[in-house]
Design an enzyme around this catalytic site. Structure first.
Site, mmCIF file in Angstrom:
data_model
loop_
_atom_site.group_PDB
_atom_site.id
_atom_site.type_symbol
_atom_site.label_atom_id
_atom_site.label_comp_id
_atom_site.label_asym_id
_atom_site.label_seq_id
_atom_site.Cartn_x
_atom_site.Cartn_y
_atom_site.Cartn_z
ATOM 1 N N SER A 54 0.990 -1.178 0.069
ATOM 2 C CA SER A 54 0.150 -0.020 0.022
ATOM 3 C C SER A 54 0.935 1.332 -0.071
ATOM 4 O O SER A 54 1.608 1.553 0.922
ATOM 5 C CB SER A 54 -1.042 0.016 1.321
ATOM 6 O OG SER A 54 -1.456 1.364 1.527
ATOM 7 N N HIS A 71 -1.219 -1.167 -4.201
ATOM 8 C CA HIS A 71 -2.613 -0.858 -3.755
ATOM 9 C C HIS A 71 -2.470 0.877 -3.473
ATOM 10 O O HIS A 71 -1.520 1.263 -2.957
ATOM 11 C CB HIS A 71 -2.938 -1.423 -2.477
ATOM 12 C CG HIS A 71 -4.028 -1.292 -1.800
ATOM 13 N ND1 HIS A 71 -5.123 -1.884 -2.203
ATOM 14 C CD2 HIS A 71 -4.330 -0.475 -0.818
ATOM 15 C CE1 HIS A 71 -6.235 -1.677 -1.407
ATOM 16 N NE2 HIS A 71 -5.699 -0.520 -0.589
ATOM 17 N N ASP A 94 -4.596 4.066 -2.088
ATOM 18 C CA ASP A 94 -5.589 4.328 -1.169
ATOM 19 C C ASP A 94 -6.021 5.900 -1.433
ATOM 20 O O ASP A 94 -5.421 6.630 -1.049
ATOM 21 C CB ASP A 94 -5.120 4.328 0.299
ATOM 22 C CG ASP A 94 -5.015 2.831 0.649
ATOM 23 O OD1 ASP A 94 -6.108 2.041 0.512
ATOM 24 O OD2 ASP A 94 -4.281 2.481 0.982
ATOM 25 N N MET A 115 -8.569 8.691 -0.674
ATOM 26 C CA MET A 115 -9.552 8.947 0.488
ATOM 27 C C MET A 115 -9.928 10.713 0.245
ATOM 28 O O MET A 115 -9.049 11.485 -0.107
ATOM 29 C CB MET A 115 -8.765 8.871 1.683
ATOM 30 C CG MET A 115 -8.223 7.510 2.100
ATOM 31 S SD MET A 115 -7.492 7.546 3.858
ATOM 32 C CE MET A 115 -6.641 5.939 3.734
ATOM 33 N N HIS A 175 -8.292 1.611 -4.236
ATOM 34 C CA HIS A 175 -9.118 1.550 -3.146
ATOM 35 C C HIS A 175 -9.702 3.002 -2.962
ATOM 36 O O HIS A 175 -8.981 3.815 -2.555
ATOM 37 C CB HIS A 175 -8.395 0.762 -2.104
ATOM 38 C CG HIS A 175 -9.314 0.810 -0.926
ATOM 39 N ND1 HIS A 175 -8.687 0.719 0.488
ATOM 40 C CD2 HIS A 175 -10.499 0.745 -0.725
ATOM 41 C CE1 HIS A 175 -9.688 0.421 1.437
ATOM 42 N NE2 HIS A 175 -10.886 0.730 0.812
ATOM 43 N N MET A 233 -11.801 5.210 -1.033
ATOM 44 C CA MET A 233 -12.585 5.742 0.344
ATOM 45 C C MET A 233 -13.218 6.784 -0.035
ATOM 46 O O MET A 233 -12.852 7.800 0.406
ATOM 47 C CB MET A 233 -11.553 5.291 1.132
ATOM 48 C CG MET A 233 -11.492 3.913 1.761
ATOM 49 S SD MET A 233 -9.672 3.902 2.653
ATOM 50 C CE MET A 233 -8.547 3.763 1.187
ATOM 51 N N MET A 269 -12.016 -5.130 4.435
ATOM 52 C CA MET A 269 -11.261 -4.313 5.624
ATOM 53 C C MET A 269 -11.049 -4.831 6.962
ATOM 54 O O MET A 269 -12.144 -5.356 7.668
ATOM 55 C CB MET A 269 -11.971 -2.973 5.698
ATOM 56 C CG MET A 269 -11.945 -2.319 4.524
ATOM 57 S SD MET A 269 -10.244 -1.804 3.742
ATOM 58 C CE MET A 269 -9.484 -1.041 5.105
ATOM 59 N N GLY A 316 -9.090 4.387 6.685
ATOM 60 C CA GLY A 316 -8.793 5.799 6.803
ATOM 61 C C GLY A 316 -7.278 5.971 7.118
ATOM 62 O O GLY A 316 -6.644 7.166 6.819
ATOM 63 N N PHE A 317 -6.491 4.940 7.826
ATOM 64 C CA PHE A 317 -5.321 5.007 8.266
ATOM 65 C C PHE A 317 -4.552 3.780 8.096
ATOM 66 O O PHE A 317 -5.034 2.822 8.356
ATOM 67 C CB PHE A 317 -5.272 5.800 9.732
ATOM 68 C CG PHE A 317 -5.955 7.006 9.782
ATOM 69 C CD1 PHE A 317 -5.237 8.211 9.508
ATOM 70 C CD2 PHE A 317 -7.260 6.930 10.354
ATOM 71 C CE1 PHE A 317 -5.990 9.557 9.712
ATOM 72 C CE2 PHE A 317 -7.919 8.291 10.574
ATOM 73 C CZ PHE A 317 -7.246 9.364 10.272
ATOM 74 N N GLY A 318 -3.328 3.942 7.960
ATOM 75 C CA GLY A 318 -2.463 2.875 7.920
ATOM 76 C C GLY A 318 -1.720 2.628 9.555
ATOM 77 O O GLY A 318 -2.134 3.319 10.346
ATOM 78 N N GLY A 319 -1.101 1.573 9.850
ATOM 79 C CA GLY A 319 -0.760 1.333 10.821
ATOM 80 C C GLY A 319 -1.415 0.728 11.896
ATOM 81 O O GLY A 319 -1.273 0.785 13.302
ATOM 82 N N ASP A 336 -7.056 -6.079 3.887
ATOM 83 C CA ASP A 336 -6.574 -4.612 4.134
ATOM 84 C C ASP A 336 -6.533 -4.190 5.211
ATOM 85 O O ASP A 336 -7.751 -4.003 6.029
ATOM 86 C CB ASP A 336 -6.975 -3.847 2.863
ATOM 87 C CG ASP A 336 -6.368 -2.399 2.947
ATOM 88 O OD1 ASP A 336 -5.390 -2.281 3.543
ATOM 89 O OD2 ASP A 336 -7.029 -1.463 2.019
ATOM 90 N N GLY A 337 -5.281 -4.170 5.859
ATOM 91 C CA GLY A 337 -5.352 -3.376 7.253
ATOM 92 C C GLY A 337 -4.473 -4.329 8.336
ATOM 93 O O GLY A 337 -5.228 -5.456 8.466
ATOM 94 N N GLY A 397 0.788 -2.164 4.233
ATOM 95 C CA GLY A 397 1.477 -0.757 3.907
ATOM 96 C C GLY A 397 2.779 -0.801 5.040
ATOM 97 O O GLY A 397 3.825 -1.151 4.498
ATOM 98 N N SER A 398 2.426 -0.607 6.115
ATOM 99 C CA SER A 398 3.568 -0.380 7.019
ATOM 100 C C SER A 398 4.568 -1.380 7.334
ATOM 101 O O SER A 398 5.602 -1.340 7.562
ATOM 102 C CB SER A 398 2.929 -0.062 8.605
ATOM 103 O OG SER A 398 1.778 -0.587 8.905
HETATM 104 C C1 DX5 Z 1 -6.494 1.837 5.403
HETATM 105 C C2 DX5 Z 1 -5.947 1.747 3.735
HETATM 106 C C3 DX5 Z 1 -4.796 0.655 3.814
HETATM 107 C C4 DX5 Z 1 -3.509 0.975 4.688
HETATM 108 C C5 DX5 Z 1 -2.884 -0.317 5.186
HETATM 109 O O1 DX5 Z 1 -7.481 2.443 5.177
HETATM 110 O O2 DX5 Z 1 -7.006 1.014 3.188
HETATM 111 O O3 DX5 Z 1 -4.634 0.306 2.482
HETATM 112 O O4 DX5 Z 1 -2.485 1.534 3.751
HETATM 113 O O5 DX5 Z 1 -1.956 -0.066 5.980
HETATM 114 P P1 DX5 Z 1 -1.440 -1.093 7.045
HETATM 115 O O6 DX5 Z 1 -0.961 -2.206 6.256
HETATM 116 O O7 DX5 Z 1 -0.280 -0.258 7.500
HETATM 117 O O8 DX5 Z 1 -2.331 -1.618 8.066
HETATM 118 ZN ZN ZN Z 2 -6.410 0.128 1.028
#
Ligand code: DX5
Ligand code: ZN
Length: 215
Positions: free
Chosen positions: A9, A34, A36, A38, A67, A69, A138, A143-146, A176-177, A198-199
């Protein structure tokens, strides 16, 4: 078992050095990227739009998994088709007319996917499954990574896997997540096809971590 596809991501990339990050992805064993998008309305965060996606896809040698959002995703289908997206993945919760969005996406050279948030059940999208190329589960609030993986996603993946086998559907199942070396085992056992991470992967050990997820 089919091969697991990895979709890093971009949200976790170094935005000051995007060209380098895209090169790193191109040279890695990742299968997809991927992206994102938003809007600050469907989710409490704003990322990037089609201009950035267009620039990235011009350099990208992987599948562009977008993706969305965003509220009213139907408004953005044409733009993201023109921006070089391969998958247009929108949220079930973001539209009053899911069928209209599917129909719009099918007008373009795009694959269509629906994503559901942690509180939405698979039953909500059951009537659309025969038309989809992808379902995105999901495992965190979008909304956020990590964030931390929510294990309720595992049951949804199993259900989608069973429904696919029983009915001969063709969609890929993506999650995802919160995906990392531990949580990936849970979703793989349930029948997932595509892992978004992602992270966990955007770090100095990107290649080793992609390999770990693929094993
Ligand atoms: C969150 C995103 C994800 C995000 C995942 O809303 O849709 O794609 O980047 O990040 P990680 O893998 O760090 O949870
Ligand atoms: Zn995503």
């Amino acid at each position: 078992m089919e091969k697991i596809l990895i979709a890093p991501s971009l949200l976790a990339a170094d935005f000051m050095n995007l060209e380098t990050e895209i090169k790193r992805i191109n040279e890695s064993q990742a299968d997809w990227l991927h992206l994102d998008v938003m809007d600050g309305e469907f989710v409490p965060n704003i990322t990037f739009g089609y201009d950035l996606v267009d620039s990235i896809t011009s350099q990208l040698e992987k599948v562009a998994d977008v993706h969305l959002m965003v509220n009213n995703p139907i408004k953005f289908v044409e733009q993201f088709a023109n921006a070089g997206s391969d998958y247009f993945v929108f949220h079930y919760e973001a539209t009053d007319n899911v069928q209209a969005v599917i129909d719009e996406v099918k007008k373009y050279d795009l694959k269509v996917g629906i994503s559901i948030k942690p509180d939405t059940s698979v039953d909500a999208i059951i009537e659309y499954l025969d038309q989809l190329q992808l379902v995105l589960i999901m495992s965190v609030e979008p909304g956020f990574g990590g964030q931390k993986f929510n294990p309720e996603a595992v049951e949804k993946i199993s259900k989608l896997n069973d429904l696919r086998a029983e009915n001969g559907y063709n969609y890929l199942i993506e999650v995802d997540g919160g995906i990392n070396a531990e949580t990936c085992e849970l979703v793989k056992a349930a029948g997932v096809d595509v892992l978004v991470a992602g992270s966990y992967v955007f770090c100095d050990e990107m290649n080793e971590r992609i390999e770990t997820l693929k094993k």
